[in-house]
Design a protein around this motif. Sequence first.
Motif, mmCIF file in Angstrom:
data_model
loop_
_atom_site.group_PDB
_atom_site.id
_atom_site.type_symbol
_atom_site.label_atom_id
_atom_site.label_comp_id
_atom_site.label_asym_id
_atom_site.label_seq_id
_atom_site.Cartn_x
_atom_site.Cartn_y
_atom_site.Cartn_z
ATOM 1 N N SER A 66 6.963 -45.306 25.255
ATOM 2 C CA SER A 66 7.491 -46.357 26.236
ATOM 3 C C SER A 66 6.286 -46.642 27.214
ATOM 4 O O SER A 66 5.278 -46.309 26.947
ATOM 5 C CB SER A 66 8.615 -45.661 27.221
ATOM 6 N N ILE A 90 13.943 -57.668 29.537
ATOM 7 C CA ILE A 90 15.102 -57.208 28.530
ATOM 8 C C ILE A 90 15.016 -55.599 28.449
ATOM 9 O O ILE A 90 13.961 -55.113 28.369
ATOM 10 C CB ILE A 90 14.827 -57.782 27.402
ATOM 11 N N ALA A 91 16.007 -54.929 28.848
ATOM 12 C CA ALA A 91 16.245 -53.735 28.568
ATOM 13 C C ALA A 91 15.355 -52.773 29.560
ATOM 14 O O ALA A 91 14.769 -51.667 29.025
ATOM 15 C CB ALA A 91 16.132 -53.071 27.089
ATOM 16 N N GLU A 93 14.406 -50.281 32.712
ATOM 17 C CA GLU A 93 14.860 -49.480 33.744
ATOM 18 C C GLU A 93 14.295 -49.754 35.186
ATOM 19 O O GLU A 93 13.139 -49.518 35.369
ATOM 20 C CB GLU A 93 14.445 -47.938 33.286
ATOM 21 N N GLY A 110 20.384 -56.967 32.849
ATOM 22 C CA GLY A 110 19.753 -56.251 31.392
ATOM 23 C C GLY A 110 18.978 -57.265 30.598
ATOM 24 O O GLY A 110 18.397 -56.884 29.732
ATOM 25 N N HIS A 111 18.984 -58.735 30.899
ATOM 26 C CA HIS A 111 18.055 -59.674 30.426
ATOM 27 C C HIS A 111 17.315 -60.393 31.410
ATOM 28 O O HIS A 111 15.938 -60.697 31.264
ATOM 29 C CB HIS A 111 18.662 -60.685 29.651
ATOM 30 N N TYR A 130 8.985 -50.639 36.939
ATOM 31 C CA TYR A 130 10.047 -50.489 36.126
ATOM 32 C C TYR A 130 9.447 -49.629 34.865
ATOM 33 O O TYR A 130 8.249 -49.285 34.654
ATOM 34 C CB TYR A 130 10.228 -51.783 35.240
ATOM 35 N N VAL A 132 10.130 -49.347 30.504
ATOM 36 C CA VAL A 132 10.718 -49.933 29.136
ATOM 37 C C VAL A 132 10.186 -49.500 27.776
ATOM 38 O O VAL A 132 9.239 -48.859 28.025
ATOM 39 C CB VAL A 132 10.442 -51.605 29.439
ATOM 40 N N ARG A 133 11.167 -49.385 27.125
ATOM 41 C CA ARG A 133 10.620 -49.185 25.661
ATOM 42 C C ARG A 133 10.724 -50.411 24.787
ATOM 43 O O ARG A 133 11.628 -51.042 24.487
ATOM 44 C CB ARG A 133 11.943 -48.333 24.991
ATOM 45 N N ARG A 135 10.697 -53.573 22.259
ATOM 46 C CA ARG A 135 11.331 -53.700 20.998
ATOM 47 C C ARG A 135 10.336 -54.532 20.282
ATOM 48 O O ARG A 135 10.650 -54.706 19.087
ATOM 49 C CB ARG A 135 12.845 -54.292 21.307
#
Length: 146
Positions: A66, A90-91, A93, A110-111, A130, A132-133, A135
């Motif tokens: 992350s 996107i996604a 936190e 969420g997007h 933020y 984030v992980r 993708r």
Amino acid sequence: MRERVHARCGCGFSQERETAVSAASSASSGARPFALSTSRRHYERDRPFDVVHLGLDWVLDIDEKSLSGSAELTLERRDPEARFIELDAIAFELGKVQVDGKTVRPEYDGHVLRVPIAEKLAHAKVTVNYTVRPRRGMYFLGPDEH
């Protein structure tokens, strides 16, 4: 020379292939060469603000795959009636979101992150904290036998 180099690299390039590809692409005008047949068209959204500067401050967590940090955008208003700037997120936190040092409450589905910008501001500095992980676009690859 070009043929010789590509013959050794194994990418599959050849003069005949290049000629066939250019003929096929010119025959199918309007075709989308890199799109799948099931792909929807995506159009760029309106830009009510210009991004004058973007500063990123990231901390990578390799074990958790992350990253966390902040993005600081310096904006200049283009549309006098704009009330929000929309940012792809996107996604995420989300942590604290600020406009000119004042904490604001953004809308987030969420997007897309919609950050409110006061209409009186011609310039604004938006800071988004933020985690984030990722993708896509950033990959955390661990060691293997190779």
